[in-house]
Design a protein around this motif. Structure first.
Motif, PDB file in Angstrom:
ATOM      1  N   ILE A  30       0.001  28.150  34.567  1.00 36.38           N
ATOM      2  CA  ILE A  30       1.021  28.826  33.752  1.00 36.38           C
ATOM      3  C   ILE A  30       0.604  30.255  33.472  1.00 36.38           C
ATOM      4  CG2 ILE A  30       2.140  28.849  31.485  1.00 36.38           C
ATOM      5  CD1 ILE A  30       2.117  25.802  31.544  1.00 36.38           C
ATOM      6  N   ASP A  31      -0.676  30.451  33.238  1.00 42.71           N
ATOM      7  CA  ASP A  31      -1.182  31.794  32.965  1.00 42.71           C
ATOM      8  C   ASP A  31      -1.020  32.714  34.181  1.00 42.71           C
ATOM      9  OD1 ASP A  31      -2.394  33.445  30.960  1.00 42.71           O
ATOM     10  OD2 ASP A  31      -4.218  33.456  32.170  1.00 42.71           O
ATOM     11  N   GLU A  32      -1.153  32.164  35.376  1.00 48.73           N
ATOM     12  CA  GLU A  32      -1.120  32.963  36.603  1.00 48.73           C
ATOM     13  C   GLU A  32       0.294  33.250  37.096  1.00 48.73           C
ATOM     14  OE1 GLU A  32      -5.335  31.401  38.581  1.00 48.73           O
ATOM     15  OE2 GLU A  32      -3.422  30.530  39.201  1.00 48.73           O
ATOM     16  N   HIS A  33       1.290  32.570  36.534  1.00 52.83           N
ATOM     17  CA  HIS A  33       2.660  32.751  37.001  1.00 52.83           C
ATOM     18  C   HIS A  33       3.508  33.458  35.946  1.00 52.83           C
ATOM     19  CE1 HIS A  33       1.169  29.790  39.850  1.00 52.83           C
ATOM     20  NE2 HIS A  33       2.192  30.064  40.625  1.00 52.83           N
ATOM     21  N   ASP A  34       4.603  34.040  36.410  1.00 54.64           N
ATOM     22  CA  ASP A  34       5.476  34.805  35.513  1.00 54.64           C
ATOM     23  C   ASP A  34       6.601  33.949  34.946  1.00 54.64           C
ATOM     24  OD1 ASP A  34       4.166  37.358  36.222  1.00 54.64           O
ATOM     25  OD2 ASP A  34       5.083  37.005  38.182  1.00 54.64           O
ATOM     26  N   ALA A  35       7.012  32.943  35.692  1.00 47.00           N
ATOM     27  CA  ALA A  35       8.132  32.102  35.265  1.00 47.00           C
ATOM     28  C   ALA A  35       7.789  30.637  35.512  1.00 47.00           C
ATOM     29  CB  ALA A  35       9.403  32.477  36.016  1.00 47.00           C
ATOM     30  N   VAL A  36       8.212  29.783  34.572  1.00 55.10           N
ATOM     31  CA  VAL A  36       7.962  28.348  34.665  1.00 55.10           C
ATOM     32  C   VAL A  36       9.298  27.624  34.685  1.00 55.10           C
ATOM     33  CG1 VAL A  36       6.877  26.351  33.576  1.00 55.10           C
ATOM     34  CG2 VAL A  36       5.790  28.604  33.395  1.00 55.10           C
ATOM     35  N   PHE A  37       9.497  26.788  35.698  1.00 55.78           N
ATOM     36  CA  PHE A  37      10.696  25.962  35.788  1.00 55.78           C
ATOM     37  C   PHE A  37      10.325  24.531  35.402  1.00 55.78           C
ATOM     38  CE2 PHE A  37      11.861  29.561  38.277  1.00 55.78           C
ATOM     39  CZ  PHE A  37      13.251  29.634  38.261  1.00 55.78           C
ATOM     40  N   LEU A  38      10.983  24.014  34.374  1.00 53.75           N
ATOM     41  CA  LEU A  38      10.748  22.640  33.925  1.00 53.75           C
ATOM     42  C   LEU A  38      11.756  21.738  34.625  1.00 53.75           C
ATOM     43  CD1 LEU A  38      10.173  23.239  30.106  1.00 53.75           C
ATOM     44  CD2 LEU A  38       8.497  23.129  31.958  1.00 53.75           C
ATOM     45  N   LEU A  39      11.276  20.976  35.605  1.00 56.48           N
ATOM     46  CA  LEU A  39      12.138  20.186  36.477  1.00 56.48           C
ATOM     47  C   LEU A  39      11.613  18.759  36.583  1.00 56.48           C
ATOM     48  CD1 LEU A  39      12.261  22.951  39.238  1.00 56.48           C
ATOM     49  CD2 LEU A  39      13.919  22.619  37.405  1.00 56.48           C
ATOM     50  N   LEU A  40      10.980  18.295  35.531  1.00 53.00           N
ATOM     51  CA  LEU A  40      10.339  16.976  35.516  1.00 53.00           C
ATOM     52  C   LEU A  40      11.326  15.896  35.078  1.00 53.00           C
ATOM     53  CD1 LEU A  40       7.195  18.442  33.838  1.00 53.00           C
ATOM     54  CD2 LEU A  40       7.189  17.433  36.122  1.00 53.00           C
ATOM     55  N   ASP A  41      10.919  14.636  35.256  1.00 48.56           N
ATOM     56  CA  ASP A  41      11.837  13.520  35.032  1.00 48.56           C
ATOM     57  C   ASP A  41      12.024  13.160  33.562  1.00 48.56           C
ATOM     58  OD1 ASP A  41      12.467  13.180  37.675  1.00 48.56           O
ATOM     59  OD2 ASP A  41      10.889  11.711  38.048  1.00 48.56           O
TER      60      ASP A  41
END
Length: 679
Positions: free
Chosen positions: A454-465
């Motif tokens: 998460i720290d290394e990325h700019d955007a997080v997509f929450l696509l979990l079940d």
């Protein structure tokens, strides 16, 4: 007897275009020219032959450096040119080539009369090229024009009218020419004046010295001039001499001895530089511009007037072709529809996809369509036989062993589809609230890896079940103020939303958990088959995935990014989350909504705005500060201790107060008279 100088007396230029030229042209078409059809400056080069091996027509060469005037070598001579890139093949075919050629002749004559040629003689060898760039197929259609004005100079038929320069003079001329060439600008090298002094030394002069350098004291106006001759066809001079003769006409000459300079540095055993003597009977200096005739469209090898076609798709690295194609689709948006788009911002944003199932695979494909180059998957599940028809990154082959990890295979599939993407997959499980720790060493390591990703990325997509799987990433991303896009599916409904980030002087948009009065807990135990699988109408996932990616791109285009206000709402309590004027809730692509909810049973789609809850189990200040302070210990308690997250966030106290109010309400009377009786 004299023979007139005609189009077949000269060795015509033949164009040679290096593939690198078309690579730059393609890039400029996308980034700069777009739909503009305007003349663009170029600079080509040609050389003079130094050996018999260089036989054939005069070659004019262009490459990637032709767009920036290049860096010609010591043996190059320059030719200024113009590029006109049209937008359709129909426009190319309908181009009025006759009118253009006539116009180029007029411009050249104007330059001769105005003195432009004196300072920049290379214009006498200028060219014009029309192109059409089919960037989908990487196929280029082009046609060169080498404009040349027809004159009535005649080549003398006397034995000395066409002679090979003797070896002694050739050496002396070459040395003198090299010395002169070092002293004048590049654009003057191709055309010059020369004379032999009383001491048998050769000297050279620039065209700007015409009136002072040439000596007519012998009583005749025969002058010695020369040009860098790109022809190697014996006594046939190169194409640049045609316009040079026009220049000499307007200088008032009636007889001229021309040195066709061919051996520049290498001195062959037998010199191939030649002298040609021309005479002119008619005075052309007062010719009307409208009366001139200009020729020069390049002919094919079969001497037909027709364009050339370069199909470079077979020469290109497929990876580069893919890059060009992806860039093409995106750049086309900017030409007419959305010129303010910042595509580099989209391309350079690193996206972390938590979940590589139905939502994750569709989201990844849409992100690639937008040119996103860095996509990472997190999912520890394996591909099953039910997946390929609903999850477009998998095939039947991925199911057979039963051990193909979704996240790893999804990353591989992206690279197979488009090699330019940087994609990787991590087979880790996300710690879930309410699911006790069973292997602390392993789960602690997965937690650390999740924080790092998460720290290394700019955007997080929450696509979990499950809801509980989305909880911890929501906490971490909120603490790090990342862009968070959440998509969730029902049987015939969906929700797509962005999580809020702090914005100075205003409230904050809510997250996926802000409306909950209980922290997420284990929702997976004792579930039947239909409850364990995500049972939805097949089209729901495509709708939600597409909206999630489009929302993400709209956020990137907004000046405030993730802090962009939502479109106006009728709820007075939400005004602090919006721009009062409604002007700042838009990106170049339109609105940047907070929540989108769709209901397929009535094909309805609605937008909502929600504020951050003070007691939110994921994004409230209490939760964020506790996570920052305690890290893994906080997470471990959230997993192991029922009610822990409710206590930290304040949900427990909030529910308790709500219960007290409910108890008080049970004794409330609406009728004041009844209350009086009780007293």
């Amino acid at each position: 007897m004299q023979s007139p100088v005609d189009a077949f007396t000269f060795s015509p230029f033949r164009s040679f275009v290096d593939p690198s030229f078309f690579e730059v042209l393609a890039r400029k078409k996308l980034k700069e020219y777009k739909l503009d059809v305007i003349d663009q400056p170029l600079c080509a080069t040609y050389v003079i032959p130094v050996s018999q091996a260089l036989s054939g027509s005069s070659i004019l060469s262009l490459d990637s450096s032709s767009f920036i005037d290049g860096s010609p070598s010591a043996t190059d001579f320059v030719s200024p040119g113009v590029l006109r890139n049209v937008n359709t093949i129909e426009e190319f075919k309908a181009f009025d080539k006759s009118s253009l050629m006539k116009s180029l002749g007029r411009e050249l004559l104007d330059d001769i009369k105005s003195g432009v040629i004196d300072e920049n003689p290379s214009t006498l060898a200028a060219f014009y090229v029309i192109t059409f760039s089919d960037l989908k197929k990487f196929k280029f259609t082009y046609w060169f024009a080498f404009p040349s004005i027809i004159t009535d100079w005649t080549l003398e038929s006397s034995p000395t009218a066409s002679t090979v320069v003797n070896l002694v003079d050739s050496k002396a001329i070459t040395i003198a020419f090299e010395e002169w060439r070092k002293s004048v600008p590049l654009e003057q090298h191709g055309f010059f004046l020369l004379k032999k002094t009383e001491s048998d030394k050769w000297t050279f002069g620039s065209l700007s010295q015409f009136d002072t350098f040439l000596d007519f004291s012998q009583g005749a106006d025969t002058a010695m001039v020369g040009f860098a001759d790109p022809s190697s066809q014996g006594s046939i001079p190169g194409w640049p001499l045609r316009n040079f003769l026009v220049y000499l006409s307007h200088k008032g000459l009636h007889s001229v001895k021309v040195l066709c300079l061919r051996d520049l540095v290498t001195l062959p055993a037998e010199s191939r530089s030649i002298w040609l003597t021309f005479t002119r009977l008619r005075d052309e200096s007062e010719d009307s511009i409208d009366a001139i005739k200009t020729v020069g469209w390049e002919r094919s090898k079969k001497n037909k007037l027709m364009p050339k076609v370069s199909d470079l798709s077979g020469l290109m690295d497929p990876r580069r072709l893919a890059d060009q194609a992806v860039d093409l689709n995106l750049q086309l948006m900017k030409w007419r529809l959305a010129p303010e788009l910042d595509l580099d911002k989209v391309k350079n944003t690193k996206c972390l996809l938590l979940g590589a199932g139905t939502l994750g695979t569709y989201v990844a494909r849409a992100l690639m369509g937008w040119g996103v180059k860095n996509i990472t998957f997190v999912d520890n599940a394996t591909v099953s036989y039910s997946n390929p028809v609903r999850q477009p990154l998998y095939t039947l082959q991925d199911c057979i062993s039963g051990t193909t990890v979704k996240s790893v295979r999804a990353a591989e599939a992206l690279r197979e589809i488009y090699p330019g993407v940087q994609s990787s997959g991590f087979a880790i499980s996300v710690p879930m609230a309410g699911h006790p720790v069973t292997n602390e060493q392993r789960e602690h390591g997965e937690y650390d890896q999740l924080v790092k990703l998460i720290d290394e990325h700019d955007a997080v997509f929450l696509l979990l079940d499950s809801r509980e799987a989305r909880w911890l990433p929501s906490v971490i991303a909120a603490a790090k103020e990342k862009i968070v896009i959440n998509a969730a599916l029902g049987f015939d409904s969906y929700v797509v939303m962005r999580h809020g980030v702090p914005r100075a002087g205003t409230g904050r948009l809510g997250c996926y958990f802000c409306n909950d009065i209980y922290a997420p807990s284990d929702s997976l135990a004792d579930r039947t088959l239909d409850q364990m699988c995500t049972v939805t109408r097949p089209g729901i996932a495509l709708l939600a995935s597409g909206l999630a990616v489009e929302l993400f791109v709209s956020i990137l285009q907004h000046p405030l990014g993730a802090a962009a206000p939502a479109p106006r709402s009728d709820d007075a309590n939400l005004k602090s989350l919006e721009d009062p004027t409604g002007d700042n809730c838009h990106s170049p692509l339109g609105d940047v909504p907070h929540q989108m909810r769709g209901f397929l049973h009535r094909f309805d789609h609605r937008n909502f705005v929600g504020a951050c809850a003070d007691y939110c189990s994921a994004c409230s200040d209490r939760i964020i500060q506790e996570w920052k302070k305690r890290g893994w210990d906080f997470v471990k308690n959230a997993l192991n201790v029922p009610g822990y997250v409710d206590d930290v966030s304040g949900l427990t106290d909030m529910r308790s107060k709500a219960d007290e109010l409910a108890d008080d309400d049970a004794w409330a009377f609406d009728d004041e008279s009844e209350l009086d009786l009780m007293e």
